[in-house]
Design a protein around this motif. Sequence first.
Motif, PDB file in Angstrom:
ATOM      1  N   LYS A 107      59.472  28.978  19.544  1.00 37.96           N
ATOM      2  CA  LYS A 107      59.837  29.862  18.526  1.00 37.96           C
ATOM      3  C   LYS A 107      61.196  30.370  18.322  1.00 37.96           C
ATOM      4  N   PRO A 108      61.790  30.521  17.271  1.00 40.34           N
ATOM      5  CA  PRO A 108      63.117  31.339  17.381  1.00 40.34           C
ATOM      6  C   PRO A 108      62.985  32.823  18.122  1.00 40.34           C
ATOM      7  N   ALA A 109      64.014  33.209  18.910  1.00 43.87           N
ATOM      8  CA  ALA A 109      64.089  34.418  19.417  1.00 43.87           C
ATOM      9  C   ALA A 109      64.304  35.548  18.520  1.00 43.87           C
ATOM     10  N   SER A 110      63.848  36.718  18.711  1.00 41.11           N
ATOM     11  CA  SER A 110      64.369  37.899  17.837  1.00 41.11           C
ATOM     12  C   SER A 110      64.365  39.228  18.763  1.00 41.11           C
ATOM     13  N   VAL A 111      65.026  40.152  18.043  1.00 37.71           N
ATOM     14  CA  VAL A 111      65.379  41.428  18.978  1.00 37.71           C
ATOM     15  C   VAL A 111      63.991  41.916  19.194  1.00 37.71           C
ATOM     16  N   LYS A 112      62.886  41.924  18.364  1.00 37.01           N
ATOM     17  CA  LYS A 112      61.696  42.470  18.711  1.00 37.01           C
ATOM     18  C   LYS A 112      61.137  41.852  19.709  1.00 37.01           C
ATOM     19  N   LYS A 113      61.008  40.514  19.693  1.00 38.83           N
ATOM     20  CA  LYS A 113      60.335  39.805  20.944  1.00 38.83           C
ATOM     21  C   LYS A 113      61.020  39.975  22.301  1.00 38.83           C
ATOM     22  N   ASP A 116      69.123  24.503  14.723  1.00 39.85           N
ATOM     23  CA  ASP A 116      68.858  24.309  13.591  1.00 39.85           C
ATOM     24  C   ASP A 116      68.979  25.871  12.789  1.00 39.85           C
ATOM     25  N   ASP A 117      70.178  26.257  13.334  1.00 39.77           N
ATOM     26  CA  ASP A 117      70.768  27.667  12.750  1.00 39.77           C
ATOM     27  C   ASP A 117      69.946  29.073  13.124  1.00 39.77           C
ATOM     28  N   LYS A 118      69.005  28.561  14.283  1.00 38.34           N
ATOM     29  CA  LYS A 118      68.327  29.731  14.693  1.00 38.34           C
ATOM     30  C   LYS A 118      68.488  29.783  16.383  1.00 38.34           C
ATOM     31  N   VAL A 119      68.379  30.944  16.881  1.00 41.00           N
ATOM     32  CA  VAL A 119      68.696  31.356  18.386  1.00 41.00           C
ATOM     33  C   VAL A 119      67.232  30.989  19.041  1.00 41.00           C
ATOM     34  N   TYR A 120      67.205  30.313  19.996  1.00 40.67           N
ATOM     35  CA  TYR A 120      65.651  29.851  20.723  1.00 40.67           C
ATOM     36  C   TYR A 120      66.306  30.248  22.335  1.00 40.67           C
ATOM     37  N   LEU A 121      65.285  31.102  22.844  1.00 41.66           N
ATOM     38  CA  LEU A 121      65.484  30.824  24.468  1.00 41.66           C
ATOM     39  C   LEU A 121      65.441  29.524  24.896  1.00 41.66           C
ATOM     40  N   LYS A 122      66.327  29.285  25.842  1.00 44.84           N
ATOM     41  CA  LYS A 122      66.515  27.860  26.344  1.00 44.84           C
ATOM     42  C   LYS A 122      65.495  27.627  27.482  1.00 44.84           C
ATOM     43  N   LEU A 150      69.101  40.658  25.329  1.00 40.38           N
ATOM     44  CA  LEU A 150      69.576  41.229  24.200  1.00 40.38           C
ATOM     45  C   LEU A 150      70.885  41.002  23.894  1.00 40.38           C
ATOM     46  N   ILE A 151      71.768  41.542  24.692  1.00 37.10           N
ATOM     47  CA  ILE A 151      73.253  41.323  24.458  1.00 37.10           C
ATOM     48  C   ILE A 151      73.525  39.865  24.546  1.00 37.10           C
ATOM     49  N   ARG A 152      73.156  38.974  25.209  1.00 38.43           N
ATOM     50  CA  ARG A 152      73.152  37.669  25.034  1.00 38.43           C
ATOM     51  C   ARG A 152      72.821  37.141  23.467  1.00 38.43           C
ATOM     52  N   PHE A 153      71.876  37.520  22.964  1.00 38.27           N
ATOM     53  CA  PHE A 153      70.971  37.132  22.019  1.00 38.27           C
ATOM     54  C   PHE A 153      71.913  37.721  20.642  1.00 38.27           C
ATOM     55  N   LYS A 154      72.296  38.799  20.868  1.00 36.60           N
ATOM     56  CA  LYS A 154      73.191  39.508  19.762  1.00 36.60           C
ATOM     57  C   LYS A 154      74.583  38.804  19.603  1.00 36.60           C
ATOM     58  N   LYS A 155      75.217  38.173  20.631  1.00 34.91           N
ATOM     59  CA  LYS A 155      76.412  37.657  20.720  1.00 34.91           C
ATOM     60  C   LYS A 155      76.153  36.361  19.938  1.00 34.91           C
ATOM     61  N   LEU A 156      75.050  35.688  20.348  1.00 33.00           N
ATOM     62  CA  LEU A 156      74.873  34.358  19.756  1.00 33.00           C
ATOM     63  C   LEU A 156      74.502  34.367  18.194  1.00 33.00           C
ATOM     64  N   GLU A 157      73.736  35.616  17.869  1.00 29.18           N
ATOM     65  CA  GLU A 157      73.468  35.739  16.687  1.00 29.18           C
ATOM     66  C   GLU A 157      74.632  35.875  15.829  1.00 29.18           C
ATOM     67  N   LYS A 158      75.724  36.805  16.170  1.00 20.63           N
ATOM     68  CA  LYS A 158      77.072  36.971  15.687  1.00 20.63           C
ATOM     69  C   LYS A 158      77.537  35.905  15.569  1.00 20.63           C
ATOM     70  N   GLN A 159      77.762  34.859  16.518  1.00 21.87           N
ATOM     71  CA  GLN A 159      78.374  33.727  16.351  1.00 21.87           C
ATOM     72  C   GLN A 159      77.837  32.619  15.438  1.00 21.87           C
ATOM     73  N   LEU A 160      76.469  32.590  15.343  1.00 20.75           N
ATOM     74  CA  LEU A 160      76.087  31.999  14.406  1.00 20.75           C
ATOM     75  C   LEU A 160      76.199  32.437  13.154  1.00 20.75           C
ATOM     76  N   HIS A 161      76.447  33.630  12.765  1.00 17.10           N
ATOM     77  CA  HIS A 161      76.453  34.349  11.284  1.00 17.10           C
ATOM     78  C   HIS A 161      78.048  34.063  11.057  1.00 17.10           C
ATOM     79  N   LEU A 162      78.888  33.997  11.918  1.00 15.43           N
ATOM     80  CA  LEU A 162      80.435  33.641  11.844  1.00 15.43           C
ATOM     81  C   LEU A 162      80.475  32.298  11.289  1.00 15.43           C
ATOM     82  N   GLN A 163      79.513  31.253  12.043  1.00 18.11           N
ATOM     83  CA  GLN A 163      79.672  29.662  11.767  1.00 18.11           C
ATOM     84  C   GLN A 163      79.293  29.629  10.436  1.00 18.11           C
ATOM     85  N   GLN A 164      78.253  30.426   9.874  1.00 19.81           N
ATOM     86  CA  GLN A 164      77.676  30.170   8.239  1.00 19.81           C
ATOM     87  C   GLN A 164      78.511  31.015   7.419  1.00 19.81           C
ATOM     88  N   ASP A 165      79.490  31.606   7.556  1.00 20.71           N
ATOM     89  CA  ASP A 165      80.398  32.386   6.570  1.00 20.71           C
ATOM     90  C   ASP A 165      81.534  31.532   6.141  1.00 20.71           C
TER      91      ASP A 165
END
Length: 164
Positions: A34-40, A91-97, A149-164
């Motif tokens: 399942k996709p990762a999240s800050v909450k998880k 698929d445009d979501k961040v997963y734990l590898k 959390l730091i790694r997740f936020k970096k990837l999430e930011k990278q993902l948002h930059l790719q989508q813009d």
Amino acid sequence: MSSIPSQYMLIASTVGVVFMGIMMMIVRAKSAKKPASVKKIIIPPIAMSTGACMFFNEYFQVPWPQVFEAVTAGLICSTVLIATSKFQIVDDKVYLKPSKAFFFILAGLLIVRTVVKVYLSGTFDLGELGGMFFILAFSMIAPWRVAMLIRFKKLEKQLHLQQD
């Protein structure tokens, strides 16, 4: 503190830790699907922190030199968990590898923890030993989750930059 002999408490707590370790492996395997999240990422150490209430009871209190040793051991172990926890974009979501090494590392940590606990059970009161292992576990999980959390936020930011 209790009328139950300490060797039975040691066996019960060891079986409990092994069971929890196995459950953690199962949860980790399912969470990778399942996709990762800050909450998880942040809920496990927050939930675990409530266990620190055990230190209100004198039976579980740990002298400062042992606190330092447990924190140091936890920080050392956290480096292994940090090294094996990677994220990926699918698929445009961040997963734990998924990492095969994680299961071996966790199993190794459980084995080492069990051997050390049995060895130290003759040196420390069971409550103090339980407190030390709680400190060790929290000192291992908290930095690991902060790094995640730091790694997740970096990837999430990278993902948002790719989508813009």
